[in-house]
Design a protein around this motif. Structure first.
Motif, short mmCIF file in Angstrom:
data_model
loop_
_atom_site.label_atom_id
_atom_site.label_comp_id
_atom_site.label_asym_id
_atom_site.label_seq_id
_atom_site.Cartn_x
_atom_site.Cartn_y
_atom_site.Cartn_z
N LEU A 1 -27.71 40.35 -5.58
CA LEU A 1 -27.58 40.41 -7.04
C LEU A 1 -26.44 39.54 -7.54
O LEU A 1 -26.58 38.87 -8.56
CB LEU A 1 -27.35 41.86 -7.49
N SER A 2 -25.32 39.58 -6.85
CA SER A 2 -24.19 38.78 -7.31
C SER A 2 -24.30 37.37 -6.76
O SER A 2 -24.88 37.14 -5.72
CB SER A 2 -22.87 39.43 -6.89
N ARG B 1 -32.85 46.36 -11.93
CA ARG B 1 -33.15 44.92 -11.92
C ARG B 1 -34.65 44.71 -12.03
O ARG B 1 -35.11 43.87 -12.79
CB ARG B 1 -32.59 44.30 -10.64
N ASN C 1 -32.93 37.48 -0.16
CA ASN C 1 -31.91 37.03 -1.11
C ASN C 1 -31.85 35.51 -1.16
O ASN C 1 -30.78 34.91 -1.19
CB ASN C 1 -30.54 37.62 -0.75
N ILE D 1 -31.18 48.01 -7.96
CA ILE D 1 -32.45 47.35 -7.63
C ILE D 1 -33.56 47.84 -8.57
O ILE D 1 -34.33 47.04 -9.10
CB ILE D 1 -32.81 47.59 -6.16
N THR E 1 -31.90 37.70 -14.36
CA THR E 1 -31.84 36.65 -13.33
C THR E 1 -33.26 36.39 -12.83
O THR E 1 -34.12 37.26 -12.96
CB THR E 1 -30.96 37.07 -12.14
N GLN F 1 -24.53 44.78 -12.65
CA GLN F 1 -23.39 45.26 -11.89
C GLN F 1 -22.17 45.38 -12.80
O GLN F 1 -21.42 46.36 -12.74
CB GLN F 1 -23.09 44.33 -10.71
N ASP G 1 -23.43 40.38 -11.36
CA ASP G 1 -24.43 40.06 -12.39
C ASP G 1 -24.27 41.03 -13.56
O ASP G 1 -23.44 41.95 -13.51
CB ASP G 1 -25.85 40.02 -11.80
N VAL H 1 -29.41 44.55 -2.72
CA VAL H 1 -28.22 44.60 -3.58
C VAL H 1 -27.29 43.42 -3.31
O VAL H 1 -26.64 42.92 -4.23
CB VAL H 1 -27.47 45.95 -3.41
#
Lengths: 751, 283, 158
Positions: free
Chosen positions: C77-78, C110, C8, C107, C155, C87, C84, C74
């Motif tokens: 993601l934010s 994404r 991440n 995931i 993203t 989500q 995001d 996960v």
């Protein structure tokens, strides 16, 4: 007004960011890992248990039945199921020993150094074997429970009938396959024992733990962690795994975590009751049902557990949402040497619904009556009487759902377009089902339960729901907050809900039986009403106003705004210390049930559903593709339309699995396909398109008109699909799942 | 005492050969892990030592050799699916790769793994058998090439020695008068082990079959070629009569079993139907 | 064995037995419990993570093969506590019920949107075919991914 809105799920943020804590996400200081050593035979006795003398046992904690402080049973209905086997073995996977170690690997390694010698006895493995009584494994006749529901005079009815049609239908085990396996953590305290984990019913676990460990209400603490699916599979079983973890924790003096891996979970935990259901129906030439004789046998597995209640619901639903003045329903739950079966969404109704809807399909075909007309002629309407003598006084959406589903799916046109002479390699068909589901506990269950819930006002000026009902994905936390917001007259965001911890919330009864919204939601609403009245009186005094209202978060008197809810709440708490209002469930007036004669109002109200399934059958591979399902479901009122639709969509796909894919393969009482790789549930590529119509025939005694939605969607898809297959190919399949192998056989038998 | 296997990651093929000559009998080669890790998790794997070849790029690559294609053992299903060369020259391999697991498996599963795992239900294997592929195996003793249809000698048993590693698979590209077909019936539409899986390579001029290679998986302890049925169809005119005869012949030629996924009768019947369907498409 | 990799966006180092599953390293060594175990055999996809831009089952990946990789879970993601677009769409559409399949679904979604910003419904179904859900019937999950595709910029790839 929050009710009827698609507000954001209360715990949605945590679930979407990975922050939500499921039991296996929790690690505690000094925690050990527990495993269960289980029987490798279906029936017999333990002769010896041998611990390899060369192994270092000092690093492990081992517990057996002798370590149980209380009595060796898991409290449920009959209390016949031991927590750990003593010498007698009644099913494969029966738990015998518990082992705790510093890690899962170490516990598993240790288990390989324990060997058990058994003396085997001949097991009963099927319903037929149980009924034959070559061996007796329960009572005097292997029957856990039987019911008789009778109405009118069947013999006379058959005499009057123009035709008599018989059918036999077989339904299999089904595995709940929640994606989060069973798991618990137990923490021993000085005078207490706390268990936390994946569960639907904290108070069931509480009751079991109290008895097993000689604890009182306060000493036993049960907390539900975020639960990754239940579907009934976490109704009664968590008591067993919680007590196992607790016994190890109690002996070790340290916290113990037990998480089942998938293979153990599928092999050892309760399944949907398989069954054989026989119908004998007397019909008039115009399609009216004149007499109905139904015999149901369910396989309960090795212990009684919930079989009597599953059987009861099955028997009561066995005639379907159809009028018949002369009915005789006999139902039995039998014992076999297989892991005990238990709760799975629908709880007896999906089984009998498959049978009665296929029987209706058969009647239509043999009489040459249109299947839709046959439903219309016979379906229950408001004012009609059911098999238990219940008059349907309110909220009967049978006709509404049937019309809605038929119209939206263009059922009639699509049926007409199916060519009977189609010889193509892919054949399409359309099928219909009509079904109903009683909401709440059967009979006197709710009256006895007296579900309790509360609403409290917090010092921060918010409302907080207090209830033992759990969130398992269906939206309990969200809809309870909506109901309170709606009843009080405040914003949804100003309502929160307490964690399901038995030391903090009252016993609202288990989260089962499609009762959470209709029964407990109602109690929550009444508690909120009580809290509101107290606050209104407070504000009236405070401001010297009569006719105070709470609207949209503001206390008002006529056109005047007096004070915001938050401020008032804080002021109340400052003055009085707390505000907690509780309410208790009571049946609506006139709802009565007689346990002895098994007659009366089986449920306060029924929910209704109709389903149209469109399928395509590949005539080279016999695979059935469920293309589209259109379903209309009368749930009284959708507190949260998207959550309700989500329940319907999810339940429908589980029912598609029941009808087409899911089958347990057994060998001598042992499951062979206990992995996700070979117990087949639908993927996104197997799922049909779905169109869901929510019909709202308000139930006057439910919160804002709502009745039950959780299980109804499980009932209709299997027979609708089977009917569609019949329409497409002429193959009338009376056993599910309709796998390609099974369909091939039926097609071959036809020619 | 607690099971904690070791792993060593050689960086060259020579290093692999050395390692295998020392510990080939004990150490297990691991590539994408989509088969081995399942067994490891289920504790049905005995290996204490692993040879991790995931970074061995010498085993990657899809090479156009003119009339043939050489596919490195570590080529993943995703790489096969995305390869324009594979799509144009051995399209059945793309079809097969698409049916394996789902995207997560396709990103890590390798064709080499499918071959050495030697499952009778391996989905790429019938394609390799139908194409008379050639397996390239290496060891410290040198490289040898084996006809894929001679590669398996029994249930989950190959002709490979303990010190050997699979390097690549080689296949002839389809000629203009040739076609390939792939057909799998799984337990569901994704994440499915096959109940029956078949690949056909056929050379046809006008309405006459010059040759036909029919391979099947999940109907025997290894992938097989339906030789009797192939014989029947070779040099035969393609018409409804021969299709019917072929359907019956292949149903009787194979000897599938009933297992947890399907029945003998279903497999026989659908093997026949699948072949008939493929042949009808060519008419 | 010491493994350094990027999780991440953050460089991390762990010392773990070489055949330890990436799933367990994430959950135990790095305390990132968002990624779940549902089956231990690569069937359910609850353990899905993105490694070097490809979605894989972390229950089938040994840590010895993760040297120098970039991993997205996960939790990644934010940004700064803000959801995001995926989500957010899941939340609005009601695509998460019990939530246990949700991290894996996000995931896989994404990963799809990273390479295909306008997927068809069929492409969405294909992309999540390795993620089993027992609660939703998949309908609202597919709706949410469709919605996210329409309203978002993807993203940056992990």
């Amino acid at each position: 007004m929050a009710v009827g809105q698609n507000v954001l799920r209360k715990e949605g943020y945590e679930k979407l960011t990975g922050a939500a804590r499921y039991v296996d996400d929790i690690t505690l200081e000094g925690m050990l890992f527990g495993k269960t050593l289980r029987s490798r035979i279906p029936r017999g006795r333990i002769k010896t248990i041998n611990f390899d003398p060369g192994y270092d046992w000092s690093r492990l904690v081992i517990a057996d039945y002798r370590d149980i402080p209380g009595e060796n049973y898991v409290a449920l209905i009959e209390n016949d199921q031991p927590l750990l086997a003593e010498t007698e073995i009644r099913h494969f996977e029966e738990p015998i020993l518990l082992i705790a170690a510093e890690s899962k690997r170490e516990a598993e390694t240790a288990m390989r150094h324990i060997s058990i010698e058994y003396e085997e006895s001949p097991p009963l493995l099927t319903i037929e074997e149980a009924l034959n009584c070559d061996e007796i494994i329960y009572g005097s006749d292997n029957i856990f429970k039987s019911f008789l529901i009778a109405r009118g005079d069947v013999d006379e009815g058959f005499k009057q009938a123009d035709h008599i049609i018989t059918g036999e239908y077989r339904v299999p085990h089904q595995e709940q396959l929640y994606i989060e396996t069973q798991g618990m953590i137990a923490i021993p305290g000085k005078d207490s024992l706390t268990v936390m984990g994946s569960m639907q019913c904290p108070y069931y676990v509480h009751k079991a733990i109290k008895q097993l460990f000689n604890l009182n209400d306060e000493q036993a603490i049960v907390i539900q962690t975020t639960t990754g699916g239940g579907f009934g599979g976490k109704e009664e079983y968590p008591s067993m795994i919680a007590a196992h973890a607790a016994l190890l924790a109690h002996k070790a003096g340290r916290p113990v975590k037990m998480i089942y891996d998938r293979a153990e979970d599928i092999a050892a935990t309760p399944k949907r009751h398989p069954g054989i259901i026989r119908h004998r129906t007397g019909v008039m030439t115009d399609g009216r049902l004149a007499a109905s004789e139904i015999d149901i046998v369910f396989d309960g597995g090795a212990y009684a557990t919930l079989s009597s209640v599953v059987l009861s619901r099955g028997a009561i639903h066995a005639q379907g949402p159809y009028r018949c003045d002369n009915v005789r329903i006999t139902a039995r739950a039998v014992a076999t040497n297989t892991p005990p079966n238990g709760a799975f969404r629908g709880f007896g109704a999906p089984q009998v619904t498959f049978a009665y809807e296929m029987q209706m399909e058969k009647i239509a075909a043999e009489l040459g009556v249109d299947p839709l007309d046959l439903r219309r002629i016979n379906m229950l309407r408001e004012g009609d009487i059911t098999v238990t003598g219940q008059r349907l006084n309110w909220s009967v959406g049978s006709e509404d759902v049937l019309n809605a589903a038929v119209e939206r799916s263009s059922f009639v046109e699509k049926r007409r377009a199916i060519s009977p002479t189609d010889n193509g390699s892919k054949r399409r068909g359309v099928g219909l089902s009509l079904f109903f589901h009683g909401a709440g506990f059967t009979g006197s269950g709710e009256a006895k339960m007296k579900a309790r819930a509360g609403v409290e006002i917090t010092p921060e000026g918010r409302a907080r729901v207090l209830s033992g009902s759990t969130e398992i994905g269906q939206g309990t936390r969200t809809i309870f907050c909506q109901i309170v917001a709606g009843e009080l007259g405040v914003h949804y965001d100003d309502v929160e809900i307490e964690e399901p911890d038995t030391s903090r919330v009252p016993d609202s009864g288990p989260t089962v039986a499609s009762r959470t919204c209709m029964v407990v939601g109602r109690v929550v609403q009444l508690a909120a009403r009580d809290a509101k009245e107290k606050l209104l009186r407070f504000v009236a005094e405070r401001f010297g106003e009569a006719d105070v209202e709470l609207i949209d978060g503001w206390f008002t008197a006529g056109e005047k705004r007096l004070e915001g809810f938050g401020e008032t709440a804080r002021a109340y708490i400052d003055l009085y210390g707390n505000l907690r209002a509780y309410a208790c469930y009571a049946n609506p007036p006139g709802v009565e049930w007689d346990d002895d004669t098994y007659t009366g109002d089986a449920y306060p109200v029924f929910s209704y559903g109709a389903e149209v399934a469109e399928v395509e059958v590949d005539m080279d591979t016999y695979e059935v593709t469920a293309l589209k399902i259109t379903t209309a479901q009368d749930i009284g009122r959708a507190i949260h339309p998207a959550l309700a639709a989500g329940q319907i969509e999810g339940g429908t796909l589980q029912a598609v699995g029941y009808g087409l894919f899911e089958e347990l393969v057994w060998e001598r009482g042992r499951v062979l396909n206990n992995r996700m790789t070979n117990y087949i549930i639908p993927t996104s590529l197997d799922a049909p398109e779905m169109e869901t119509i929510i019909v709202e025939k308000e139930y006057p005694h439910g919160p804002f008109g709502a009745k039950g939605v959780g299980e109804l969607p499980m009932d209709g898809a299997a027979p609708a699909i089977a009917s569609a297959i019949f329409n497409a190919t002429g193959a009338f399949v009376t056993e599910i799942p309709i796998t390609p192998e099974r369909l091939l056989k039926v097609l071959e038998n036809m020619s | 005492m607690i099971y904690a296997p070791t792993a060593v990651a050689p960086t060259s093929l020579d290093e692999v050969y050395e390692l295998l000559s020392e510990r080939g009998g004990r150490a297990k080669i691991i590539a994408g892990g989509t088969d081995l890790m399942v067994a490891l998790n289920a504790e049905s794997l005995n290996a204490k030592e692993f040879i991790d070849i995931w970074r061995l790029n010498e085993l990657r690559g899809i090479d156009d050799e003119g009339e043939t294609i050489r596919i490195g053992a570590l080529t993943t299903y995703t790489q096969l699916i995305k390869s324009p060369l594979i799509l144009s020259s051995v399209p059945a391999l793309v079809e097969a790769s698409r049916t394996i697991g789902a995207i997560q498996i396709q990103n890590r599963g390798t064709i080499g793994g499918n071959i050495v795992n030697a499952s009778p239900a391996g989905d790429s294997l019938p394609v390799l058998a139908a194409f008379d592929a050639e397996v390239e195996i290496g060891s410290i003793r040198g490289v040898r090439r084996i006809d894929f249809n001679q590669f398996y000698i029994g249930y989950r048993q190959t002709v490979m020695d303990a010190d050997e590693i699979l390097l690549a698979i080689r296949m002839r590209k389809l000629n203009p008068n040739e076609q390939s077909f792939f057909f799998k019936v799984g337990t569901r539409r994704a994440q499915a082990i096959s109940k029956i899986v078949t690949a056909v390579k056929i050379g046809i001029t006008g309405a006459e079959i010059n040759f036909i290679n029919i391979a099947l998986g999940s109907v025997a302890p290894t992938v097989i070629r339906a030789k009797l049925t192939e014989s029947l169809l070779t040099n035969a005119p393609l018409d409804t009569t021969i299709i019917e005869r072929a359907r019956r012949t292949i149903s009787q030629e194979i000897a599938p079993i009933t297992d947890v996924r399907s029945t003998e009768h279903y497999r026989r019947t659908v093997a026949g139907n699948a072949l008939a369907k493929i042949l009808r498409r060519l008419m | 064995m010491k493994i350094s990799f990027q999780i991440n966006g953050v460089d991390r180092e762990v010392d773990a037995p070489p055949m330890k599953r990436l799933l367990d390293v994430l959950r135990e060594d790095l305390r990132l419990t968002g990624t779940k175990e549902g089956c231990g055999e690569g069937e359910c996809g609850a353990c899905s993570v993105i490694v070097n831009g490809e979605v894989i089952n972390s229950c089938l990946a040994p840590i010895c093969q993760m040297q120098g990789v970039t991993v997205l879970t996960v939790e990644g993601l934010s940004r700064d506590g803000r959801l995001d677009s995926l989500q957010q769409a899941f939340l609005e559409c009601g695509a998460a019920q019990c939530g246990i399949c949700t991290p894996g679904m996000l995931i896989s979604a994404r990963s799809l949107l990273n390479t295909n910003s306008h997927p068809t419904r069929d492409e969405i179904k294909e992309a999540i075919a390795g993620n089993l859900c027992r609660c939703t019937g998949y309908i609202k999950i597919i709706d949410a991914i469709e919605q996210a595709a329409l309203t978002s910029q993807a993203t940056p790839r992990a």
